[in-house]
Design a protein around this motif. Structure first.
Motif, short mmCIF file in Angstrom:
data_model
loop_
_atom_site.label_atom_id
_atom_site.label_comp_id
_atom_site.label_asym_id
_atom_site.label_seq_id
_atom_site.Cartn_x
_atom_site.Cartn_y
_atom_site.Cartn_z
N ALA A 15 -45.11 39.86 95.30
CA ALA A 15 -45.11 39.07 96.54
C ALA A 15 -44.95 37.59 96.25
CB ALA A 15 -46.39 39.33 97.31
N HIS A 16 -45.62 37.12 95.20
CA HIS A 16 -45.55 35.69 94.84
C HIS A 16 -44.13 35.29 94.46
CE1 HIS A 16 -46.19 31.87 92.89
NE2 HIS A 16 -45.65 32.36 91.79
N PHE A 17 -43.52 36.04 93.54
CA PHE A 17 -42.18 35.67 93.08
C PHE A 17 -41.13 35.85 94.18
CE2 PHE A 17 -44.14 36.21 88.84
CZ PHE A 17 -43.80 34.98 88.31
N LEU A 18 -41.31 36.86 95.01
CA LEU A 18 -40.40 37.06 96.13
C LEU A 18 -40.49 35.89 97.12
CD1 LEU A 18 -38.38 38.97 97.54
CD2 LEU A 18 -40.33 40.06 98.65
N SER A 19 -41.69 35.44 97.39
CA SER A 19 -41.90 34.34 98.35
C SER A 19 -41.48 32.99 97.78
CB SER A 19 -43.38 34.27 98.74
OG SER A 19 -43.82 35.49 99.29
N ASP A 20 -41.77 32.77 96.50
CA ASP A 20 -41.50 31.46 95.89
C ASP A 20 -40.04 31.27 95.49
OD1 ASP A 20 -43.86 30.07 96.08
OD2 ASP A 20 -44.01 29.68 93.94
N PHE A 21 -39.35 32.35 95.14
CA PHE A 21 -38.01 32.19 94.55
C PHE A 21 -36.88 32.85 95.34
CE2 PHE A 21 -41.02 31.59 91.12
CZ PHE A 21 -40.55 30.42 90.56
N VAL A 35 -44.09 19.16 107.37
CA VAL A 35 -45.06 20.16 107.81
C VAL A 35 -44.44 21.52 108.11
CG1 VAL A 35 -46.78 20.74 109.57
CG2 VAL A 35 -46.63 18.40 108.70
N LYS A 36 -43.32 21.52 108.85
CA LYS A 36 -42.75 22.81 109.28
C LYS A 36 -42.26 23.65 108.09
CE LYS A 36 -37.94 21.52 110.36
NZ LYS A 36 -36.91 21.58 111.40
N TYR A 37 -41.72 22.98 107.06
CA TYR A 37 -41.26 23.71 105.87
C TYR A 37 -42.45 24.20 105.04
CZ TYR A 37 -36.51 22.14 106.82
OH TYR A 37 -35.29 21.93 107.41
N PHE A 38 -43.49 23.40 104.99
CA PHE A 38 -44.70 23.80 104.26
C PHE A 38 -45.35 25.01 104.92
CE2 PHE A 38 -49.20 23.61 103.20
CZ PHE A 38 -49.17 23.40 101.83
N ILE A 39 -45.48 24.95 106.25
CA ILE A 39 -46.08 26.06 107.00
C ILE A 39 -45.23 27.33 106.88
CG2 ILE A 39 -46.65 26.90 109.32
CD1 ILE A 39 -47.51 24.05 110.01
N LYS A 40 -43.92 27.15 106.92
CA LYS A 40 -43.01 28.29 106.78
C LYS A 40 -43.23 29.00 105.44
CE LYS A 40 -38.09 29.28 106.04
NZ LYS A 40 -36.74 28.66 105.87
N ILE A 42 -45.93 28.90 103.42
CA ILE A 42 -47.26 29.51 103.35
C ILE A 42 -47.31 30.78 104.20
CG2 ILE A 42 -49.71 29.18 103.83
CD1 ILE A 42 -48.59 27.58 101.44
N PHE A 43 -46.62 30.77 105.33
CA PHE A 43 -46.55 31.96 106.18
C PHE A 43 -45.89 33.12 105.42
CE2 PHE A 43 -43.88 34.57 108.99
CZ PHE A 43 -44.86 35.16 109.78
N PHE A 44 -44.77 32.82 104.74
CA PHE A 44 -44.07 33.86 103.98
C PHE A 44 -44.94 34.40 102.85
CE2 PHE A 44 -39.71 32.35 105.47
CZ PHE A 44 -39.47 33.51 106.19
N VAL A 45 -45.59 33.51 102.12
CA VAL A 45 -46.44 33.93 101.00
C VAL A 45 -47.54 34.86 101.49
CG1 VAL A 45 -48.11 33.16 99.27
CG2 VAL A 45 -45.99 31.89 99.60
N THR A 46 -48.21 34.45 102.55
CA THR A 46 -49.33 35.24 103.09
C THR A 46 -48.84 36.58 103.65
OG1 THR A 46 -50.42 33.16 103.70
CG2 THR A 46 -51.30 35.19 104.66
N VAL A 48 -45.96 38.28 103.07
CA VAL A 48 -45.40 39.19 102.06
C VAL A 48 -46.51 39.78 101.20
CG1 VAL A 48 -43.86 39.32 100.06
CG2 VAL A 48 -43.16 38.01 102.07
N SER A 49 -47.50 38.99 100.87
CA SER A 49 -48.65 39.50 100.10
C SER A 49 -49.36 40.61 100.87
CB SER A 49 -49.63 38.36 99.79
OG SER A 49 -49.02 37.37 99.00
N TYR A 50 -49.56 40.38 102.15
CA TYR A 50 -50.21 41.37 103.02
C TYR A 50 -49.39 42.65 103.11
CZ TYR A 50 -52.06 43.38 107.38
OH TYR A 50 -52.58 44.21 108.33
N LEU A 51 -48.07 42.50 103.28
CA LEU A 51 -47.19 43.66 103.44
C LEU A 51 -47.05 44.47 102.15
CD1 LEU A 51 -44.35 42.11 105.64
CD2 LEU A 51 -45.99 43.86 106.33
N LEU A 52 -46.79 43.79 101.03
CA LEU A 52 -46.57 44.52 99.78
C LEU A 52 -47.85 45.17 99.25
CD1 LEU A 52 -44.02 42.40 97.68
CD2 LEU A 52 -43.61 44.22 99.34
N LEU A 53 -48.99 44.56 99.53
CA LEU A 53 -50.26 45.16 99.09
C LEU A 53 -50.50 46.48 99.82
CD1 LEU A 53 -52.75 44.79 97.30
CD2 LEU A 53 -53.84 43.58 99.20
N GLY A 54 -50.21 46.50 101.12
CA GLY A 54 -50.33 47.75 101.87
C GLY A 54 -51.73 48.12 102.28
N GLY A 55 -52.68 47.22 102.11
CA GLY A 55 -54.04 47.49 102.60
C GLY A 55 -54.21 46.84 103.95
#
Length: 250
Positions: A15-21, A35-40, A42-46, A48-55
């Motif tokens: 999730a980290h590498f997918l979101s960051d790169f 701000v809008k790019y920063f929030i965008k 952080i939203f993707f990181v959070t 994608v982490s939630y989705l790929l973990l599957g919990g």
């Protein structure tokens, strides 16, 4: 590490590498102080982490990642410097958080429940995530590292009269392709392809030398090529061993 910890580690690293790169574009990186790019990001990181973990009944891990990833990125923005060591320190900080979550898995979630994706795809899901991570590492991640390493030479070339207007994009694409070929050859256990690839590219590059200016340009390309091969081979074998280890452990 036990099986649960490994599953969380693999999921969150992917999730980290997918979101960051991948999901974070070059424009996003350049405009991250807005701000809008920063929030965008952080939203993707959070997300994608939630989705790929599957919990999907667990919100503690995504919230922890949201807070820590935001803090680390804010610190990097405050430093206002851009070099290889800052880049690697930033990545190490993010990965350290992921390792911390994985080690303390029993605190973050209910260990008796199966993750959603494992129910539908089985344990092979984590091998796919490792393969996805490997592809990102040998393409985008390696590309960024090589960019930092050859930046002094690149500036020198750009200041010369050598015609290199198409260099950044074409060189990047060629690098992605050659490292993907290396990854495929390692995973398929046919490393001889790597030797042919190195030989062919070296011959093609040196055949272009017609003057001292061309020599400077070709030497720059070859340094980038050797760095590309070194990272490609190292990361490919790391991916190969990791995927085999996951097969045994899960």
């Amino acid at each position: 590490m036990d099986v649960l910890q490994i599953k969380i580690l693999v999921s969150l690293v992917a999730a980290h590498f997918l979101s960051d790169f991948v999901l974070q574009t070059d424009l996003d990186v350049k405009q991250k102080n807005k701000v809008k790019y920063f929030i965008k990001h952080i939203f993707f990181v959070t997300s994608v982490s939630y989705l790929l973990l599957g919990g999907f009944d667990n919100y503690l891990i995504p919230i922890f990642i949201l807070i820590t990833h935001s803090l680390i990125d804010l610190i990097k923005l405050k430093i206002k410097n851009d070099n290889l060591w800052i880049f690697l320190s930033d990545q190490l900080a993010h990965l350290s958080v992921i390792i911390f979550i994985s080690i303390n898995a029993h605190f973050f979630l209910d260990t008796t429940r199966k993750f959603f994706w494992v129910i539908y795809f089985g344990e092979n899901y984590y091998q796919v995530l490792l393969l996805l991570t490997a592809v990102i590492l040998v393409t985008k991640f390696s590309g960024v590292m090589i960019g930092y390493l050859i930046k002094p030479l690149q500036i020198k070339i750009f200041q010369s009269e050598v015609n290199n207007e198409d260099l950044p994009q074409t060189g990047k694409i060629i690098g992605y392709l050659e490292r993907l070929i290396i990854l495929i050859s390692v995973l398929m256990n046919v490393p001889a392809i790597i030797g042919f690839l190195i030989t062919a590219k070296s011959i093609l590059r040196y055949s272009e030398i017609k003057s001292d200016k061309d020599k400077l340009f070709v030497e720059y390309i070859l340094i980038g090529t050797l760095l590309s091969f070194a990272l490609g081979i190292s990361l490919s074998y790391l991916a190969f061993e990791s995927i085999n280890a996951i097969k045994v452990m899960l």
